[in-house]
Design a protein around this motif. Structure first.
Motif, PDB file in Angstrom:
ATOM      1  N   LYS A 146       6.865   3.789   9.197  1.00  0.00           N
ATOM      2  CA  LYS A 146       7.823   3.893   8.095  1.00  0.00           C
ATOM      3  C   LYS A 146       8.968   2.901   8.303  1.00  0.00           C
ATOM      4  O   LYS A 146       9.313   2.578   9.443  1.00  0.00           O
ATOM      5  CB  LYS A 146       8.387   5.321   8.039  1.00  0.00           C
ATOM      6  CG  LYS A 146       7.306   6.374   7.816  1.00  0.00           C
ATOM      7  CD  LYS A 146       7.545   7.101   6.497  1.00  0.00           C
ATOM      8  CE  LYS A 146       6.352   7.935   6.064  1.00  0.00           C
ATOM      9  NZ  LYS A 146       6.137   9.112   6.894  1.00  0.00           N
ATOM     10  N   LEU A 147       9.544   2.437   7.223  1.00  0.00           N
ATOM     11  CA  LEU A 147      10.718   1.566   7.311  1.00  0.00           C
ATOM     12  C   LEU A 147      11.804   2.285   8.111  1.00  0.00           C
ATOM     13  O   LEU A 147      12.078   3.460   7.877  1.00  0.00           O
ATOM     14  CB  LEU A 147      11.252   1.255   5.908  1.00  0.00           C
ATOM     15  CG  LEU A 147      10.440   0.250   5.091  1.00  0.00           C
ATOM     16  CD1 LEU A 147      10.666   0.463   3.603  1.00  0.00           C
ATOM     17  CD2 LEU A 147      10.789  -1.181   5.479  1.00  0.00           C
ATOM     18  N   GLY A 148      12.385   1.599   9.086  1.00  0.00           N
ATOM     19  CA  GLY A 148      13.469   2.178   9.878  1.00  0.00           C
ATOM     20  C   GLY A 148      13.021   3.102  10.989  1.00  0.00           C
ATOM     21  O   GLY A 148      13.842   3.612  11.754  1.00  0.00           O
ATOM     22  N   GLU A 149      11.693   3.315  11.098  1.00  0.00           N
ATOM     23  CA  GLU A 149      11.192   4.287  12.086  1.00  0.00           C
ATOM     24  C   GLU A 149      11.434   3.829  13.526  1.00  0.00           C
ATOM     25  O   GLU A 149      11.739   4.634  14.398  1.00  0.00           O
ATOM     26  CB  GLU A 149       9.695   4.507  11.841  1.00  0.00           C
ATOM     27  CG  GLU A 149       9.065   5.579  12.701  1.00  0.00           C
ATOM     28  CD  GLU A 149       7.564   5.739  12.412  1.00  0.00           C
ATOM     29  OE1 GLU A 149       7.139   5.605  11.247  1.00  0.00           O
ATOM     30  OE2 GLU A 149       6.820   5.994  13.375  1.00  0.00           O
ATOM     31  N   LYS A 150      11.277   2.535  13.776  1.00  0.00           N
ATOM     32  CA  LYS A 150      11.429   2.043  15.147  1.00  0.00           C
ATOM     33  C   LYS A 150      12.736   1.271  15.278  1.00  0.00           C
ATOM     34  O   LYS A 150      12.785   0.058  15.093  1.00  0.00           O
ATOM     35  CB  LYS A 150      10.235   1.162  15.530  1.00  0.00           C
ATOM     36  CG  LYS A 150       8.948   1.962  15.640  1.00  0.00           C
ATOM     37  CD  LYS A 150       7.835   1.154  16.243  1.00  0.00           C
ATOM     38  CE  LYS A 150       6.503   1.854  16.100  1.00  0.00           C
ATOM     39  NZ  LYS A 150       6.217   2.833  17.135  1.00  0.00           N
ATOM     40  N   SER A 151      13.799   1.995  15.608  1.00  0.00           N
ATOM     41  CA  SER A 151      15.107   1.349  15.668  1.00  0.00           C
ATOM     42  C   SER A 151      15.408   0.818  17.069  1.00  0.00           C
ATOM     43  O   SER A 151      16.273  -0.025  17.246  1.00  0.00           O
ATOM     44  CB  SER A 151      16.197   2.325  15.230  1.00  0.00           C
ATOM     45  OG  SER A 151      16.093   3.508  15.988  1.00  0.00           O
ATOM     46  N   ASP A 152      14.643   1.292  18.064  1.00  0.00           N
ATOM     47  CA  ASP A 152      14.893   0.863  19.430  1.00  0.00           C
ATOM     48  C   ASP A 152      13.993  -0.341  19.753  1.00  0.00           C
ATOM     49  O   ASP A 152      12.781  -0.285  19.506  1.00  0.00           O
ATOM     50  CB  ASP A 152      14.610   2.067  20.347  1.00  0.00           C
ATOM     51  CG  ASP A 152      14.217   1.650  21.739  1.00  0.00           C
ATOM     52  OD1 ASP A 152      14.996   0.924  22.359  1.00  0.00           O
ATOM     53  OD2 ASP A 152      13.135   2.047  22.194  1.00  0.00           O
ATOM     54  N   ARG A 158       0.822  -1.215   0.000  1.00  0.00           N
ATOM     55  CA  ARG A 158       0.000   0.000   0.000  1.00  0.00           C
ATOM     56  C   ARG A 158       0.853   1.260   0.000  1.00  0.00           C
ATOM     57  O   ARG A 158       0.397   2.331  -0.373  1.00  0.00           O
ATOM     58  CB  ARG A 158      -0.913   0.010   1.228  1.00  0.00           C
ATOM     59  CG  ARG A 158      -1.915  -1.130   1.239  1.00  0.00           C
ATOM     60  CD  ARG A 158      -3.070  -0.856   0.286  1.00  0.00           C
ATOM     61  NE  ARG A 158      -3.940   0.167   0.795  1.00  0.00           N
ATOM     62  CZ  ARG A 158      -5.149  -0.045   1.299  1.00  0.00           C
ATOM     63  NH1 ARG A 158      -5.627  -1.270   1.357  1.00  0.00           N
ATOM     64  NH2 ARG A 158      -5.886   0.945   1.726  1.00  0.00           N
ATOM     65  N   ASP A 159       2.078   1.163   0.498  1.00  0.00           N
ATOM     66  CA  ASP A 159       3.012   2.290   0.518  1.00  0.00           C
ATOM     67  C   ASP A 159       4.386   1.686   0.770  1.00  0.00           C
ATOM     68  O   ASP A 159       4.686   1.257   1.893  1.00  0.00           O
ATOM     69  CB  ASP A 159       2.637   3.274   1.635  1.00  0.00           C
ATOM     70  CG  ASP A 159       3.665   4.401   1.797  1.00  0.00           C
ATOM     71  OD1 ASP A 159       4.749   4.324   1.164  1.00  0.00           O
ATOM     72  OD2 ASP A 159       3.402   5.340   2.564  1.00  0.00           O
ATOM     73  N   THR A 160       5.205   1.648  -0.261  1.00  0.00           N
ATOM     74  CA  THR A 160       6.470   0.910  -0.165  1.00  0.00           C
ATOM     75  C   THR A 160       7.484   1.597   0.745  1.00  0.00           C
ATOM     76  O   THR A 160       8.555   1.057   0.992  1.00  0.00           O
ATOM     77  CB  THR A 160       7.097   0.684  -1.561  1.00  0.00           C
ATOM     78  OG1 THR A 160       7.184   1.955  -2.213  1.00  0.00           O
ATOM     79  CG2 THR A 160       6.259  -0.264  -2.394  1.00  0.00           C
ATOM     80  N   GLY A 161       7.152   2.768   1.266  1.00  0.00           N
ATOM     81  CA  GLY A 161       8.011   3.413   2.262  1.00  0.00           C
ATOM     82  C   GLY A 161       7.695   2.926   3.667  1.00  0.00           C
ATOM     83  O   GLY A 161       8.347   3.328   4.632  1.00  0.00           O
ATOM     84  N   ARG A 162       6.676   2.084   3.782  1.00  0.00           N
ATOM     85  CA  ARG A 162       6.245   1.613   5.100  1.00  0.00           C
ATOM     86  C   ARG A 162       6.424   0.111   5.230  1.00  0.00           C
ATOM     87  O   ARG A 162       6.474  -0.620   4.244  1.00  0.00           O
ATOM     88  CB  ARG A 162       4.766   1.967   5.333  1.00  0.00           C
ATOM     89  CG  ARG A 162       4.518   3.452   5.456  1.00  0.00           C
ATOM     90  CD  ARG A 162       3.044   3.736   5.635  1.00  0.00           C
ATOM     91  NE  ARG A 162       2.778   5.158   5.553  1.00  0.00           N
ATOM     92  CZ  ARG A 162       2.754   5.980   6.614  1.00  0.00           C
ATOM     93  NH1 ARG A 162       2.950   5.509   7.827  1.00  0.00           N
ATOM     94  NH2 ARG A 162       2.519   7.265   6.454  1.00  0.00           N
ATOM     95  N   VAL A 163       6.466  -0.344   6.488  1.00  0.00           N
ATOM     96  CA  VAL A 163       6.605  -1.775   6.763  1.00  0.00           C
ATOM     97  C   VAL A 163       5.248  -2.464   6.528  1.00  0.00           C
ATOM     98  O   VAL A 163       4.202  -1.834   6.644  1.00  0.00           O
ATOM     99  CB  VAL A 163       7.079  -2.040   8.207  1.00  0.00           C
ATOM    100  CG1 VAL A 163       8.406  -1.349   8.481  1.00  0.00           C
ATOM    101  CG2 VAL A 163       6.032  -1.621   9.237  1.00  0.00           C
ATOM    102  N   PRO A 164       5.293  -3.780   6.229  1.00  0.00           N
ATOM    103  CA  PRO A 164       4.035  -4.527   6.049  1.00  0.00           C
ATOM    104  C   PRO A 164       3.510  -5.066   7.379  1.00  0.00           C
ATOM    105  O   PRO A 164       2.472  -5.718   7.401  1.00  0.00           O
ATOM    106  CB  PRO A 164       4.470  -5.693   5.154  1.00  0.00           C
ATOM    107  CG  PRO A 164       5.891  -5.949   5.562  1.00  0.00           C
ATOM    108  CD  PRO A 164       6.473  -4.607   5.930  1.00  0.00           C
ATOM    109  N   GLY A 165       4.237  -4.809   8.468  1.00  0.00           N
ATOM    110  CA  GLY A 165       3.913  -5.456   9.731  1.00  0.00           C
ATOM    111  C   GLY A 165       4.619  -6.796   9.798  1.00  0.00           C
ATOM    112  O   GLY A 165       5.239  -7.244   8.824  1.00  0.00           O
ATOM    113  N   GLY A 166       4.553  -7.414  10.944  1.00  0.00           N
ATOM    114  CA  GLY A 166       5.235  -8.693  11.066  1.00  0.00           C
ATOM    115  C   GLY A 166       4.686  -9.501  12.214  1.00  0.00           C
ATOM    116  O   GLY A 166       3.783  -9.061  12.909  1.00  0.00           O
TER     117      GLY A 166
END
Lengths: 89, 432
Positions: free
Chosen positions: B365-371, B103-111
């Protein structure tokens, strides 16, 4: 508070192989997570229900299993139909 | 048996392995390509759990669920990307690169079943198998705008699922709509003597959209701190629609939820520390240097083979179970787990299902949650279900910033049929 020495010790117990360069990062993250776990100090009750649960095991009878060569197909090192492992002693 | 052609244009890195000419057969799933998450064993098809430590591993047998899917005539289309060993909420923890949200390739698909969700959401496959330990089917279903069911614990065999946290995890169906989820569930549910926790509760249900009189509990914790108000508003509107369709809503509370996330992470990491001890590079995976001592060889293999999140969780579990800490963490987590079961049982004496958001936010967003801890906090609304072993489904119920929001419907143990019906009612009558 979990120290770098603690994390090194845990890494040793878990055979996870920690490099000195990783210790500070892992220790920092560990402390944040373990601090969050401390909420469990406030939990009251008992786990009697959990102790009542059991697995349902089948009868202990020999059944057809994998042929040896199939069981070995993913092993990295083998000799004479056996898996080779590093020395333990 | 007949071979299909399956050559998808995988722009999202949803697949780790594609089966280009999968065999199909006759049955309920005749000729339907089904994607399988890469922690579910497939005979003769590489199965890596998205980990370097299982690179090249070819299972000598099928998981029970895969055997059933094949027997129903489906064609195994390939193996889907995931967070390594299921440890993650974004599919960024894959050793083979992240999956992108269609839906938005800048975002994660969840996991962690992000590959399965992306494969379905992009139309590459009609259905997929995922696994859910703490939300790993429902989260990506929510983030990608598809339907995903976490079945009651014991209803689908775990035989052949590469174990991460046995007491929490289950295999379950994912598809674009409720009828397909129900169809796939009817194929995979049932007793299997190779799983010691398997129950003889097959599923043969035809979804009904009639929910008149169904009592729906609305737990206040599902709309509290940490839940994006825009997401909460969309879900509340969806619940309002269920009321218009004849359901009765009842406000309620799950006080033990305060401890759910901590209890979940203590239990899952403890189980992981034991389960993942088998990855020693001897029986499978890249070979270890056998001239070294056991511990040196073992440590080298695991340093190289496991990603950082897997190593972190193995260490956390080792710590939680270690002498001096067991009583403080693991024993307390088991009590918290029992309290959560009791809270659900109390609520289900009065209501038929509980509803709330699946995830507290839209896909990040991809990389948004690094912690790591901030990533763990995303699981707050999904883990209680796994601790209690109850069924829950995520069904798309609207959007925020053009990204899908999932409505989560939780039910009594072995009432997977009822959560399916409520989801079906919403799907059929959701738009007034």
């Amino acid at each position: 508070m979990v120290s770098e020495k603690d994390v090194e010790h845990i890494g040793e117990l878990a055979d996870i192989g920690i490099d000195a360069a990783e210790l500070a990062t892992f220790t920092g993250q560990f402390n944040a997570i373990v601090e969050y776990f401390d909420v469990l100090d406030k939990v009251h009750g008992d786990d009697a229900g959990a102790r009542d649960r059991y697995n349902i095991l089948r009868e202990d009878e020999a059944e057809p299993s994998l042929p040896r060569e199939v069981a070995l197909q993913n092993a990295g090192a083998q000799e004479d139909g056996f898996i080779k492992a590093p020395r333990v002693m | 048996m007949s071979a299909l052609r399956f050559e998808p244009d995988d722009k999202y890195n949803a697949f780790l392995t594609v089966c280009k000419a999968p065999e199909g057969g006759n049955g309920k799933l005749s000729g339907i390509p089904v994607a399988v998450k890469d922690n579910i064993s497939t005979q003769g098809i590489e199965t890596t759990c998205a980990s370097k430590i299982l690179k090249g591993y070819i299972p000598p047998y099928d998981a029970h669920a895969v055997e059933l899917v094949k027997a129903a005539g489906a064609a195994i289309a390939g193996k889907t990307n995931m967070d390594e060993f299921g440890m993650g909420t974004s599919t960024e923890n894959s050793a083979f690169g992240p999956t992108l949200n269609p839906r938005d390739t800048g975002r994660v698909p969840g996991g962690s079943s992000g590959g399965s969700a992306a494969a379905v959401a992009s139309g590459m496959v009609r259905m997929a198998l995922g696994t859910d330990t703490g939300g790993s089917i429902r989260c990506p279903a929510s983030f990608c705008g598809i339907v995903g069911l976490k079945p009651t614990y014991g209803r689908v065999s775990r035989y052949g699922l590469i174990a991460y946290a046995n007491s929490l995890e289950t295999i379950g169906p994912m598809a674009a709509n409720v009828l397909d989820v129900s169809l796939l569930m009817s194929v995979i549910a049932g007793h299997d003597r190779h799983d010691a926790t398997s129950q003889d509760r097959p599923y043969s249900h035809t979804p009904s959209a009639d929910i008149k009189g169904t009592r729906i509990g609305i737990p206040q914790e599902y709309f509290g701190a940490g839940v994006d108000p825009a997401v909460a508003a969309v879900v509340k509107k969806a619940i309002g629609r269920l009321e218009e369709l004849g359901a009765v809503t009842v406000p309620c509370s799950i006080p033990s939820m305060e401890y759910a996330l901590a209890a979940y992470y203590v239990i899952c990491t403890s189980e992981a520390s034991s389960n993942l001890a088998r990855f020693d590079g001897v029986r499978y995976g890249p070979a270890v240097e056998i001239k070294k001592s056991w511990h040196a060889a073992f440590q080298d293999a695991r340093r190289e083979g496991f990603g950082p999140e897997v190593r972190r969780r193995i260490m956390l579990g080792t710590f939680a179970l270690s002498s001096g800490y067991y009583g403080k963490y693991y024993a307390k987590a088991q009590i918290a787990r029992e309290n959560i079961r009791k809270d659900f049982a109390r609520l289900f004496a009065d209501v038929d299902v509980l509803c709330g958001p699946t995830m507290p936010t839209i896909a990040f967003k991809l990389g948004e949650k690094s912690d790591p801890l901030s990533m763990y906090l995303s699981d707050i609304l999904t883990v209680p279900v796994n601790l209690a072993g109850i069924p829950a489904i995520s069904v798309p119920c609207g959007t925020v910033q053009d990204m899908p929001v999932g409505l989560q419907i939780m039910g009594r143990p072995f009432e997977d049929e009822r959560v399916i019906d409520v989801a079906y009612a919403y799907e059929q009558g959701g738009q007034p």
